[in-house]
Write an enzyme that holds these catalytic residues in place. Sequence first.
Site: not given
Ligand SMILES: *Cc1c(COP(=O)(O)O)cnc(C)c1O
Length: 381
Positions: A48, A101, A173, A198
Amino acid sequence: MQGFSTRAIHAGQDPDPTTGAVIPPIHPSSTYAQDGVGGTRGGYEYSRAANPTRTALQEQLAALEGGRHAFAFGSGMGASDTLLRVLMRPGDHVVIPHDAYGGTFRLVDKVLKHWGIEYTPVDLADPRALREAVRPTTTVVWAESPTNPLLGIADIPASAEIAHGAGAKLVVDNTFASPYLQQPLALGADVVLHSTTKYVGGHSDVVGGALITSDDELAEQVRFTQNAVGSVPSPFDAWLTLRGAKTLAVRMERHSDNAERIAELLTAHPAVERVLYPGLPEHPGHEIAAKQMRRFGGMVSFLAAGGSGAALRICATTKLFTLAESLGGVESLIEHPGQMTHLSVAGSMLEVPDNLVRVSVGIEDGDDLVDDLRAALDAVR
Ligand SMILES: *Cc1c(COP(=O)(O)O)cnc(C)c1O
Protein backbone atom coordinates in the site's frame (compact mmCIF):
# COMPACT_ATOMS: atom_id res chain seq x y z
CA MET A 1 16.43 16.75 -21.63
CA GLN A 2 15.56 13.68 -23.69
CA GLY A 3 12.57 13.83 -26.04
CA PHE A 4 9.05 12.85 -24.97
CA SER A 5 8.96 9.37 -26.49
CA THR A 6 12.44 8.49 -25.21
CA ARG A 7 11.26 9.36 -21.70
CA ALA A 8 8.01 7.41 -22.20
CA ILE A 9 9.95 4.29 -23.17
CA HIS A 10 12.88 4.52 -20.74
CA ALA A 11 12.07 6.60 -17.62
CA GLY A 12 11.75 4.26 -14.63
CA GLN A 13 12.35 1.28 -16.91
CA ASP A 14 16.02 0.30 -16.68
CA PRO A 15 16.52 -3.44 -17.33
CA ASP A 16 16.02 -5.53 -14.18
CA PRO A 17 19.42 -5.74 -12.38
CA THR A 18 19.07 -9.44 -11.41
CA THR A 19 17.65 -10.98 -14.61
CA GLY A 20 18.21 -8.37 -17.30
CA ALA A 21 14.47 -8.37 -18.11
CA VAL A 22 13.96 -5.41 -20.46
CA ILE A 23 10.36 -4.90 -19.36
CA PRO A 24 9.66 -3.94 -15.73
CA PRO A 25 8.32 -7.01 -13.88
CA ILE A 26 4.85 -7.14 -12.31
CA HIS A 27 5.51 -7.45 -8.56
CA PRO A 28 2.39 -8.87 -6.94
CA SER A 29 4.05 -9.17 -3.53
CA SER A 30 2.17 -7.39 -0.75
CA THR A 31 5.16 -7.55 1.60
CA TYR A 32 8.98 -7.50 1.48
CA ALA A 33 11.70 -9.33 3.43
CA GLN A 34 13.67 -7.10 5.78
CA ASP A 35 17.36 -7.65 6.53
CA GLY A 36 16.91 -7.17 10.27
CA VAL A 37 14.12 -5.02 11.69
CA GLY A 38 13.78 -1.88 9.56
CA GLY A 39 16.36 -3.16 7.04
CA THR A 40 14.31 -2.72 3.87
CA ARG A 41 15.79 -3.23 0.43
CA GLY A 42 15.10 0.03 -1.40
CA GLY A 43 12.44 1.21 1.07
CA TYR A 44 9.82 -1.42 0.22
CA GLU A 45 7.95 -2.81 3.24
CA TYR A 46 4.24 -3.12 2.29
CA SER A 47 2.60 -2.56 -1.11
CA ARG A 48 0.00 0.00 0.00
CA ALA A 49 2.91 2.31 0.82
CA ALA A 50 5.10 1.44 -2.18
CA ASN A 51 5.43 -1.25 -4.84
CA PRO A 52 8.23 -1.56 -7.44
CA THR A 53 5.88 -1.84 -10.46
CA ARG A 54 4.06 1.27 -9.27
CA THR A 55 7.41 3.02 -8.77
CA ALA A 56 8.31 2.33 -12.42
CA LEU A 57 5.00 3.86 -13.57
CA GLN A 58 5.41 6.86 -11.27
CA GLU A 59 8.91 7.61 -12.58
CA GLN A 60 7.60 7.38 -16.13
CA LEU A 61 4.65 9.72 -15.40
CA ALA A 62 6.84 12.26 -13.57
CA ALA A 63 9.20 12.33 -16.57
CA LEU A 64 6.30 12.79 -19.01
CA GLU A 65 4.78 15.76 -17.14
CA GLY A 66 8.17 17.31 -16.29
CA GLY A 67 7.49 16.99 -12.53
CA ARG A 68 9.68 15.84 -9.64
CA HIS A 69 7.07 13.53 -8.08
CA ALA A 70 4.26 11.35 -9.43
CA PHE A 71 1.72 9.21 -7.59
CA ALA A 72 -0.35 6.51 -9.29
CA PHE A 73 -3.87 5.86 -7.98
CA GLY A 74 -6.58 3.22 -8.38
CA SER A 75 -8.69 5.73 -10.37
CA GLY A 76 -8.80 9.36 -11.41
CA MET A 77 -11.44 10.01 -8.74
CA GLY A 78 -9.22 8.37 -6.11
CA ALA A 79 -6.50 10.86 -7.08
CA SER A 80 -8.96 13.79 -6.91
CA ASP A 81 -10.29 12.75 -3.51
CA THR A 82 -6.82 12.30 -2.01
CA LEU A 83 -5.63 15.64 -3.40
CA LEU A 84 -8.66 17.59 -2.13
CA ARG A 85 -8.25 16.05 1.33
CA VAL A 86 -4.63 17.24 1.32
CA LEU A 87 -5.39 20.77 0.14
CA MET A 88 -8.66 21.54 1.96
CA ARG A 89 -10.02 21.82 5.52
CA PRO A 90 -13.60 22.53 6.66
CA GLY A 91 -14.59 26.08 5.70
CA ASP A 92 -12.16 26.20 2.75
CA HIS A 93 -13.33 27.14 -0.73
CA VAL A 94 -12.54 25.65 -4.16
CA VAL A 95 -13.22 27.13 -7.59
CA ILE A 96 -14.27 24.48 -10.11
CA PRO A 97 -14.94 24.83 -13.86
CA HIS A 98 -18.58 25.60 -14.67
CA ASP A 99 -18.41 22.63 -17.04
CA ALA A 100 -16.26 20.38 -14.83
CA TYR A 101 -16.10 16.62 -15.36
CA GLY A 102 -19.33 15.27 -13.82
CA GLY A 103 -17.53 13.02 -11.35
CA THR A 104 -15.44 15.93 -10.05
CA PHE A 105 -18.58 17.98 -9.50
CA ARG A 106 -20.28 15.03 -7.78
CA LEU A 107 -17.29 14.53 -5.44
CA VAL A 108 -17.30 18.20 -4.41
CA ASP A 109 -21.08 18.73 -4.36
CA LYS A 110 -22.29 15.42 -2.92
CA VAL A 111 -19.41 14.09 -0.81
CA LEU A 112 -16.99 16.80 0.30
CA LYS A 113 -19.76 19.27 1.13
CA HIS A 114 -20.52 17.08 4.17
CA TRP A 115 -17.01 17.93 5.39
CA GLY A 116 -17.73 21.67 5.12
CA ILE A 117 -16.06 22.36 1.75
CA GLU A 118 -17.50 25.28 -0.25
CA TYR A 119 -17.26 25.66 -4.02
CA THR A 120 -18.05 28.08 -6.85
CA PRO A 121 -18.40 26.98 -10.48
CA VAL A 122 -16.70 29.49 -12.81
CA ASP A 123 -16.13 29.82 -16.55
CA LEU A 124 -12.34 29.48 -16.51
CA ALA A 125 -12.12 30.80 -20.07
CA ASP A 126 -12.78 34.20 -18.42
CA PRO A 127 -9.92 35.25 -16.07
CA ARG A 128 -12.06 38.17 -14.80
CA ALA A 129 -14.71 35.75 -13.55
CA LEU A 130 -12.01 33.72 -11.77
CA ARG A 131 -10.58 36.85 -10.15
CA GLU A 132 -14.04 37.70 -8.82
CA ALA A 133 -14.69 34.16 -7.56
CA VAL A 134 -11.60 33.71 -5.37
CA ARG A 135 -12.05 34.44 -1.65
CA PRO A 136 -9.72 34.67 1.35
CA THR A 137 -10.67 31.03 2.08
CA THR A 138 -9.92 29.76 -1.45
CA THR A 139 -7.20 27.13 -1.20
CA VAL A 140 -7.69 25.46 -4.60
CA VAL A 141 -8.42 26.58 -8.14
CA TRP A 142 -9.36 23.44 -10.03
CA ALA A 143 -9.00 23.76 -13.80
CA GLU A 144 -9.68 21.36 -16.62
CA SER A 145 -8.53 22.11 -20.16
CA PRO A 146 -9.97 21.09 -22.51
CA THR A 147 -13.09 20.38 -20.44
CA ASN A 148 -15.19 17.23 -20.55
CA PRO A 149 -17.56 17.25 -22.48
CA LEU A 150 -17.81 20.86 -23.77
CA LEU A 151 -14.15 21.26 -24.82
CA GLY A 152 -13.81 24.61 -23.05
CA ILE A 153 -10.30 26.05 -22.74
CA ALA A 154 -8.86 27.57 -19.56
CA ASP A 155 -5.97 30.01 -19.83
CA ILE A 156 -3.54 28.07 -17.61
CA PRO A 157 -0.88 30.79 -17.06
CA ALA A 158 -3.58 33.39 -16.25
CA SER A 159 -5.33 30.95 -13.89
CA ALA A 160 -2.01 30.22 -12.14
CA GLU A 161 -1.33 33.91 -11.61
CA ILE A 162 -4.78 34.53 -10.10
CA ALA A 163 -4.67 31.39 -7.93
CA HIS A 164 -1.21 32.23 -6.58
CA GLY A 165 -2.21 35.86 -5.98
CA ALA A 166 -5.02 34.52 -3.78
CA GLY A 167 -2.70 32.12 -1.95
CA ALA A 168 -4.33 29.08 -3.60
CA LYS A 169 -2.88 26.13 -5.51
CA LEU A 170 -3.73 25.58 -9.18
CA VAL A 171 -4.68 21.99 -10.03
CA VAL A 172 -5.03 21.12 -13.73
CA ASP A 173 -6.96 18.04 -14.80
CA ASN A 174 -4.92 17.27 -17.94
CA THR A 175 -6.84 14.11 -18.88
CA PHE A 176 -8.18 15.36 -22.24
CA ALA A 177 -4.88 16.79 -23.48
CA SER A 178 -2.49 14.13 -22.08
CA PRO A 179 1.08 15.12 -21.17
CA TYR A 180 2.07 14.87 -24.82
CA LEU A 181 -0.16 17.74 -25.92
CA GLN A 182 0.02 19.97 -22.82
CA GLN A 183 2.38 20.38 -19.87
CA PRO A 184 0.55 22.34 -17.13
CA LEU A 185 3.46 22.39 -14.63
CA ALA A 186 5.56 24.36 -17.12
CA LEU A 187 2.58 26.73 -17.58
CA GLY A 188 2.39 27.50 -13.84
CA ALA A 189 0.17 24.75 -12.36
CA ASP A 190 1.09 23.30 -8.95
CA VAL A 191 -0.38 19.84 -9.53
CA VAL A 192 -1.44 17.90 -12.63
CA LEU A 193 -4.16 15.27 -12.38
CA HIS A 194 -4.89 12.47 -14.84
CA SER A 195 -7.49 9.86 -15.23
CA THR A 196 -4.91 7.46 -16.71
CA THR A 197 -7.92 5.33 -17.67
CA LYS A 198 -8.11 7.58 -20.75
CA TYR A 199 -5.22 8.60 -23.05
CA VAL A 200 -2.29 7.70 -20.78
CA GLY A 201 -3.37 4.03 -20.55
CA GLY A 202 -4.90 4.39 -24.00
CA HIS A 203 -6.37 0.90 -24.55
CA SER A 204 -9.58 0.91 -22.47
CA ASP A 205 -8.29 -1.99 -20.39
CA VAL A 206 -7.39 -0.40 -17.05
CA VAL A 207 -8.83 2.19 -14.64
CA GLY A 208 -6.31 4.46 -12.93
CA GLY A 209 -5.35 7.97 -11.92
CA ALA A 210 -2.26 10.05 -11.24
CA LEU A 211 -1.02 13.22 -9.56
CA ILE A 212 2.22 14.90 -10.66
CA THR A 213 3.89 17.85 -8.88
CA SER A 214 7.27 19.48 -8.36
CA ASP A 215 6.25 20.84 -4.93
CA ASP A 216 8.24 18.72 -2.43
CA GLU A 217 6.09 19.61 0.58
CA LEU A 218 2.85 18.90 -1.24
CA ALA A 219 4.30 15.61 -2.54
CA GLU A 220 5.08 14.51 1.02
CA GLN A 221 1.49 15.25 2.07
CA VAL A 222 0.11 13.33 -0.92
CA ARG A 223 2.38 10.38 -0.16
CA PHE A 224 1.19 10.36 3.47
CA THR A 225 -2.51 10.73 2.65
CA GLN A 226 -2.51 8.20 -0.18
CA ASN A 227 -1.01 5.61 2.15
CA ALA A 228 -3.42 6.61 4.91
CA VAL A 229 -6.55 6.30 2.73
CA GLY A 230 -5.23 3.45 0.55
CA SER A 231 -6.31 4.57 -2.93
CA VAL A 232 -3.58 2.65 -4.77
CA PRO A 233 -3.61 0.74 -8.08
CA SER A 234 -2.80 -2.98 -8.26
CA PRO A 235 0.65 -3.91 -9.62
CA PHE A 236 -1.00 -5.37 -12.74
CA ASP A 237 -2.96 -2.15 -13.33
CA ALA A 238 0.23 -0.11 -12.84
CA TRP A 239 1.99 -2.32 -15.39
CA LEU A 240 -0.78 -2.03 -17.99
CA THR A 241 -0.77 1.76 -17.63
CA LEU A 242 3.02 1.89 -17.98
CA ARG A 243 2.86 -0.25 -21.09
CA GLY A 244 0.13 1.88 -22.63
CA ALA A 245 1.94 5.14 -21.96
CA LYS A 246 5.00 4.09 -23.97
CA THR A 247 3.14 4.83 -27.23
CA LEU A 248 1.40 8.01 -26.07
CA ALA A 249 3.12 10.35 -28.54
CA VAL A 250 2.33 8.34 -31.68
CA ARG A 251 -1.22 7.71 -30.51
CA MET A 252 -1.90 11.41 -29.77
CA GLU A 253 -0.61 12.45 -33.20
CA ARG A 254 -2.96 9.98 -34.86
CA HIS A 255 -5.90 10.88 -32.56
CA SER A 256 -5.34 14.54 -33.51
CA ASP A 257 -5.11 13.77 -37.26
CA ASN A 258 -8.37 11.82 -37.18
CA ALA A 259 -10.19 14.31 -34.94
CA GLU A 260 -9.31 17.16 -37.29
CA ARG A 261 -10.95 15.24 -40.13
CA ILE A 262 -14.03 14.47 -38.01
CA ALA A 263 -14.33 18.14 -37.00
CA GLU A 264 -14.15 19.09 -40.67
CA LEU A 265 -16.91 16.61 -41.58
CA LEU A 266 -19.15 17.84 -38.74
CA THR A 267 -18.61 21.52 -39.58
CA ALA A 268 -19.82 20.99 -43.14
CA HIS A 269 -22.78 18.71 -42.32
CA PRO A 270 -26.38 20.07 -42.15
CA ALA A 271 -27.35 17.64 -39.34
CA VAL A 272 -24.94 19.51 -37.05
CA GLU A 273 -25.77 22.82 -35.38
CA ARG A 274 -22.38 23.52 -33.81
CA VAL A 275 -19.02 21.77 -33.47
CA LEU A 276 -16.97 22.06 -30.27
CA TYR A 277 -13.29 21.43 -31.08
CA PRO A 278 -10.48 23.74 -29.93
CA GLY A 279 -8.64 23.13 -33.21
CA LEU A 280 -11.29 25.07 -35.15
CA PRO A 281 -10.42 28.77 -35.60
CA GLU A 282 -14.00 29.73 -34.64
CA HIS A 283 -13.71 28.00 -31.22
CA PRO A 284 -13.61 30.78 -28.58
CA GLY A 285 -10.57 29.17 -26.89
CA HIS A 286 -8.68 28.44 -30.11
CA GLU A 287 -5.94 31.05 -29.67
CA ILE A 288 -5.20 30.13 -26.07
CA ALA A 289 -5.30 26.41 -26.90
CA ALA A 290 -2.87 27.02 -29.78
CA LYS A 291 -0.47 28.68 -27.29
CA GLN A 292 -0.59 26.02 -24.58
CA MET A 293 -1.20 22.80 -26.56
CA ARG A 294 0.98 21.06 -29.13
CA ARG A 295 -2.10 19.93 -31.08
CA PHE A 296 -5.81 19.76 -30.22
CA GLY A 297 -6.38 16.12 -29.33
CA GLY A 298 -8.91 13.43 -30.13
CA MET A 299 -12.10 14.63 -28.40
CA VAL A 300 -14.83 16.32 -30.45
CA SER A 301 -18.32 17.30 -29.28
CA PHE A 302 -21.21 18.66 -31.33
CA LEU A 303 -24.79 19.83 -31.03
CA ALA A 304 -27.23 17.94 -33.26
CA ALA A 305 -29.42 20.26 -35.34
CA GLY A 306 -32.45 18.00 -34.84
CA GLY A 307 -32.47 18.20 -31.03
CA SER A 308 -32.07 15.41 -28.49
CA GLY A 309 -33.94 12.84 -30.64
CA ALA A 310 -31.47 13.32 -33.47
CA ALA A 311 -28.53 13.23 -31.04
CA LEU A 312 -29.71 9.90 -29.62
CA ARG A 313 -30.29 8.47 -33.10
CA ILE A 314 -26.79 9.44 -34.27
CA CYS A 315 -25.35 7.68 -31.19
CA ALA A 316 -27.40 4.57 -31.97
CA THR A 317 -26.56 4.47 -35.70
CA THR A 318 -22.76 4.57 -35.94
CA LYS A 319 -21.07 1.17 -36.30
CA LEU A 320 -17.35 1.83 -35.88
CA PHE A 321 -17.91 4.46 -33.22
CA THR A 322 -19.08 2.20 -30.38
CA LEU A 323 -21.81 3.56 -28.11
CA ALA A 324 -20.03 3.63 -24.75
CA GLU A 325 -18.82 5.82 -21.91
CA SER A 326 -15.14 6.68 -21.36
CA LEU A 327 -12.64 7.95 -23.90
CA GLY A 328 -9.02 8.06 -24.95
CA GLY A 329 -8.63 4.47 -26.16
CA VAL A 330 -7.40 3.36 -29.57
CA GLU A 331 -11.00 2.54 -30.58
CA SER A 332 -13.54 5.25 -31.45
CA LEU A 333 -16.46 5.81 -29.08
CA ILE A 334 -19.63 7.90 -29.24
CA GLU A 335 -21.98 8.89 -26.42
CA HIS A 336 -24.79 11.19 -25.28
CA PRO A 337 -23.34 13.04 -22.23
CA GLY A 338 -26.75 14.24 -20.98
CA GLN A 339 -27.97 10.67 -20.39
CA MET A 340 -24.65 8.87 -19.95
CA THR A 341 -21.36 10.30 -18.60
CA HIS A 342 -22.87 13.53 -17.29
CA LEU A 343 -26.11 12.24 -15.81
CA SER A 344 -24.62 13.12 -12.40
CA VAL A 345 -24.88 16.85 -13.23
CA ALA A 346 -28.49 16.71 -14.56
CA GLY A 347 -30.60 19.39 -12.88
CA SER A 348 -27.49 21.18 -11.52
CA MET A 349 -25.93 24.34 -12.90
CA LEU A 350 -23.50 22.10 -14.75
CA GLU A 351 -26.22 20.41 -16.82
CA VAL A 352 -25.17 19.83 -20.46
CA PRO A 353 -27.38 20.43 -23.56
CA ASP A 354 -29.58 17.43 -24.44
CA ASN A 355 -28.63 17.60 -28.13
CA LEU A 356 -24.94 17.22 -27.26
CA VAL A 357 -22.98 14.27 -28.68
CA ARG A 358 -19.39 13.52 -27.67
CA VAL A 359 -17.00 11.43 -29.74
CA SER A 360 -13.65 10.02 -28.71
CA VAL A 361 -11.92 9.72 -32.07
CA GLY A 362 -9.72 6.63 -32.12
CA ILE A 363 -6.70 5.71 -34.22
CA GLU A 364 -8.45 3.54 -36.81
CA ASP A 365 -8.13 4.61 -40.47
CA GLY A 366 -9.49 8.13 -40.84
CA ASP A 367 -11.44 7.33 -44.04
CA ASP A 368 -13.40 4.59 -42.26
CA LEU A 369 -14.24 6.87 -39.33
CA VAL A 370 -15.41 9.69 -41.60
CA ASP A 371 -17.57 7.26 -43.64
CA ASP A 372 -19.15 5.78 -40.50
CA LEU A 373 -20.06 9.09 -38.87
CA ARG A 374 -21.21 10.63 -42.17
CA ALA A 375 -23.64 7.74 -42.70
CA ALA A 376 -25.13 8.27 -39.22
CA LEU A 377 -25.47 12.03 -39.80
CA ASP A 378 -27.04 11.48 -43.23
CA ALA A 379 -29.63 9.21 -41.61
CA VAL A 380 -31.03 12.04 -39.42
CA ARG A 381 -31.01 14.86 -41.95
C1 LIG B 1 -12.69 10.06 -16.49
C2 LIG B 1 -12.29 11.38 -15.96
C3 LIG B 1 -12.01 11.57 -14.60
C4 LIG B 1 -12.19 10.47 -13.57
O1 LIG B 1 -11.29 9.43 -13.72
P1 LIG B 1 -11.63 7.87 -13.38
O2 LIG B 1 -10.39 7.18 -13.80
O3 LIG B 1 -12.85 7.52 -14.17
O4 LIG B 1 -11.89 7.80 -11.92
C5 LIG B 1 -11.57 12.83 -14.19
N1 LIG B 1 -11.44 13.85 -15.07
C6 LIG B 1 -11.71 13.72 -16.38
C7 LIG B 1 -11.56 14.88 -17.29
C8 LIG B 1 -12.15 12.48 -16.87
O5 LIG B 1 -12.45 12.36 -18.18
